[in-house]
Enzyme design. Structure first.
Site, mmCIF file in Angstrom:
data_model
loop_
_atom_site.group_PDB
_atom_site.id
_atom_site.type_symbol
_atom_site.label_atom_id
_atom_site.label_comp_id
_atom_site.label_asym_id
_atom_site.label_seq_id
_atom_site.Cartn_x
_atom_site.Cartn_y
_atom_site.Cartn_z
ATOM 1 N N HIS A 128 0.787 -1.220 -0.080
ATOM 2 C CA HIS A 128 0.106 -0.105 -0.011
ATOM 3 C C HIS A 128 1.137 1.350 0.044
ATOM 4 O O HIS A 128 2.076 1.327 0.671
ATOM 5 C CB HIS A 128 -0.718 -0.058 1.140
ATOM 6 C CG HIS A 128 -2.025 0.915 1.416
ATOM 7 N ND1 HIS A 128 -1.845 2.262 1.612
ATOM 8 C CD2 HIS A 128 -3.268 0.755 1.035
ATOM 9 C CE1 HIS A 128 -3.098 2.935 1.553
ATOM 10 N NE2 HIS A 128 -3.679 2.050 1.331
ATOM 11 N N ASP A 205 3.045 -4.677 8.170
ATOM 12 C CA ASP A 205 1.600 -3.927 8.081
ATOM 13 C C ASP A 205 0.326 -5.036 8.115
ATOM 14 O O ASP A 205 0.279 -5.772 7.166
ATOM 15 C CB ASP A 205 1.691 -3.292 6.833
ATOM 16 C CG ASP A 205 0.300 -2.478 6.085
ATOM 17 O OD1 ASP A 205 -0.838 -2.803 7.007
ATOM 18 O OD2 ASP A 205 0.256 -1.952 5.322
ATOM 19 N N GLN A 208 -4.552 -5.198 6.888
ATOM 20 C CA GLN A 208 -5.713 -6.341 6.525
ATOM 21 C C GLN A 208 -5.986 -7.685 7.099
ATOM 22 O O GLN A 208 -6.868 -8.252 7.199
ATOM 23 C CB GLN A 208 -5.556 -6.587 4.912
ATOM 24 C CG GLN A 208 -5.667 -5.317 3.948
ATOM 25 C CD GLN A 208 -7.056 -4.627 3.866
ATOM 26 O OE1 GLN A 208 -7.949 -5.623 4.067
ATOM 27 N NE2 GLN A 208 -7.077 -3.475 3.651
ATOM 28 N N LYS A 231 -11.030 -1.586 10.420
ATOM 29 C CA LYS A 231 -11.105 -2.477 9.573
ATOM 30 C C LYS A 231 -11.358 -4.087 10.238
ATOM 31 O O LYS A 231 -11.424 -5.130 9.594
ATOM 32 C CB LYS A 231 -9.770 -2.819 8.920
ATOM 33 C CG LYS A 231 -9.449 -1.629 7.745
ATOM 34 C CD LYS A 231 -8.229 -2.115 7.143
ATOM 35 C CE LYS A 231 -7.838 -0.635 6.306
ATOM 36 N NZ LYS A 231 -8.448 -0.387 5.080
ATOM 37 N N CYS A 369 -4.660 2.460 -3.787
ATOM 38 C CA CYS A 369 -3.395 2.860 -3.370
ATOM 39 C C CYS A 369 -2.291 1.956 -3.465
ATOM 40 O O CYS A 369 -1.360 1.770 -2.458
ATOM 41 C CB CYS A 369 -3.671 3.068 -1.613
ATOM 42 S SG CYS A 369 -4.818 4.516 -1.371
#
Length: 411
Positions: A128, A205, A208, A231, A369
């Protein structure tokens, strides 16, 4: 076609999400934009209202009843996150405004303190922008080199190529756990092991992955892990940075102000202990308090049950999509979560999104993104459908029918 295993009572789950009753363009909403943000259950919405109605006060600074009550609820969430990701200590949980903020914090603190000219940072092709731009900025400032792990046609990291990139100058390896554009689950534990063998610090990261996978930062052995609670059925504007204690202790503060200090004089300031030295000013108290109820909600349903239901939706939808002539799925990794990105020959992804919206179906279109990733596949963008625990096979059928209608209109 693959049928759902009905592990959860999805009707009961859907009743917890009032927004699913919304009518869009005369049709009941089908919400397939969960990779961007998930909807919020009543438990979270009620917690937000209850905070402002019964507990609203600034935290950590007051001795009156409301301040102590708000502080206790705020710190309860910190301990809840600690359990959710299996962090050793609650003080290793830093509240931020999201994953982007967390990455910037590390780039601008660890990067400024420990990186020097010629040092190398490794990321992957599927990152991202929030895991590209902050590292580019610190590389430009410090004279470091940014290196990129390539991927194959299925959207999987090429581990042999990754190993070739590792050198004695590698100082940071920062990779996405799960691709927001492809759904690919990266082998982060192996990536971390190889990075540590080269002497590098690792950042994962988890924007998700945290909603789909069981997260254990100790087993993963990452040095940093970030996630965004919006999220995971929680409020927006609320994120988490986890870091190993010895590294966090060595990092300078990111922002200056109240709460992050021990003592201030005009001559010198001494900084607070973890986690407060990274939490300057009045935080996003209400959303932090409500986020605990989102994590409780996920745990009550069971991460394994959620993952199984979402996997059923992914398989069902993937099989059905391939019956549409000219449709090509972008990202066919062996291990992936419930995200499907696709293109249809001769039809622009934005047109697909607009016409689906007219049918009450919300999807995401564009480059997500991840412009370098789109360039890797020779496309400008995709249509992305991403599923959550409250989605159903019947909604997938509406989505497929909607796409067939779009194709008839635009072909």
């Amino acid at each position: 076609m693959i049928a759902s295993r009905n592990i959860l009572d999805i009707t009961s789950v859907r009743n917890d999400f009032p927004i699913l009753n919304e009518v869009v363009n005369g049709k009941q909403l089908v919400y397939f934009d969960n990779a961007a943000t998930t909807q919020k259950p009543k438990q979270v919405l009620d917690a937000l209202a209850a905070y402002y109605e019964h507990s609203n006060a600034n935290i950590h600074r007051g001795i009156h009843h409301l301040a102590e009550k708000a502080t206790a609820s705020f710190e309860d969430t910190r301990r809840r996150v600690q359990k959710f990701i299996n962090a050793p200590l609650a003080e290793q949980v830093i509240f931020t405004y999201g994953t982007t903020d967390s990455i910037n914090l590390v780039a601008q603190t660890y990067g400024r303190r420990f990186l020097k000219e010629g040092d190398e940072i490794i990321i992957s092709t599927m990152e991202h922008h929030s895991n590209i731009v902050p590292w580019q900025m610190i590389c430009e400032e410090k004279g470091c080199i940014l290196k990129v792990i390539p991927i194959n046609e299925d959207g999987e990291i090429l581990m042999d190529e990754y190993e070739k990139l590792l050198t004695e100058r590698t100082k940071i390896v920062s990779v996405v756990h799960v691709s927001n554009a492809l759904g690919t689950i990266n082998p982060v534990k192996e990536i971390i092991q190889k990075a540590h063998a080269a002497g590098a610090v690792t950042f994962v990261d988890g924007a998700q992955s945290s909603s789909h996978l069981t997260i254990d930062v100790q087993d993963m052995d990452c040095d940093f892990y970030s996630m965004s609670l919006h999220k995971i059925y929680g409020p927006t504007g609320m994120g988490v940075l986890y870091g190993k204690k010895e590294i966090l202790d060595a990092m300078p503060p990111y922002r200056g102000g109240g709460e992050m200090i021990k003592e201030v004089t005009f001559a010198k300031t001494t900084y607070n202990e973890l986690p407060y030295k990274f939490e300057a000013g009045t935080p996003n108290i209400a959303d932090v308090v409500a986020a605990r109820f989102a994590l409780d909600y996920v745990d009550a349903l069971g991460k394994e049950n959620i993952a199984a239901h979402e996997d059923d939706l992914l398989k069902y939808a993937s099989e059905a999509l391939l019956d549409i002539e000219g449709l090509r799925i972008i990202g066919n990794a062996k291990d992936k979560v419930s995200v499907i990105s696709f293109v249809i020959d001769g039809i622009h992804h934005q047109d697909i999104g607009v016409l689906l919206d007219q049918q009450g179906i919300a999807v995401r279109t564009g480059h997500h993104c991840t412009q370098p990733l789109m360039q890797r596949f020779g496309i400008t963008g995709t249509t992305r459908a991403s599923f959550a625990v409250y989605n159903t096979i019947e909604e997938v059928d509406r989505f497929i029918a909607g796409l067939q209608k779009v194709k008839r209109m635009l072909s």
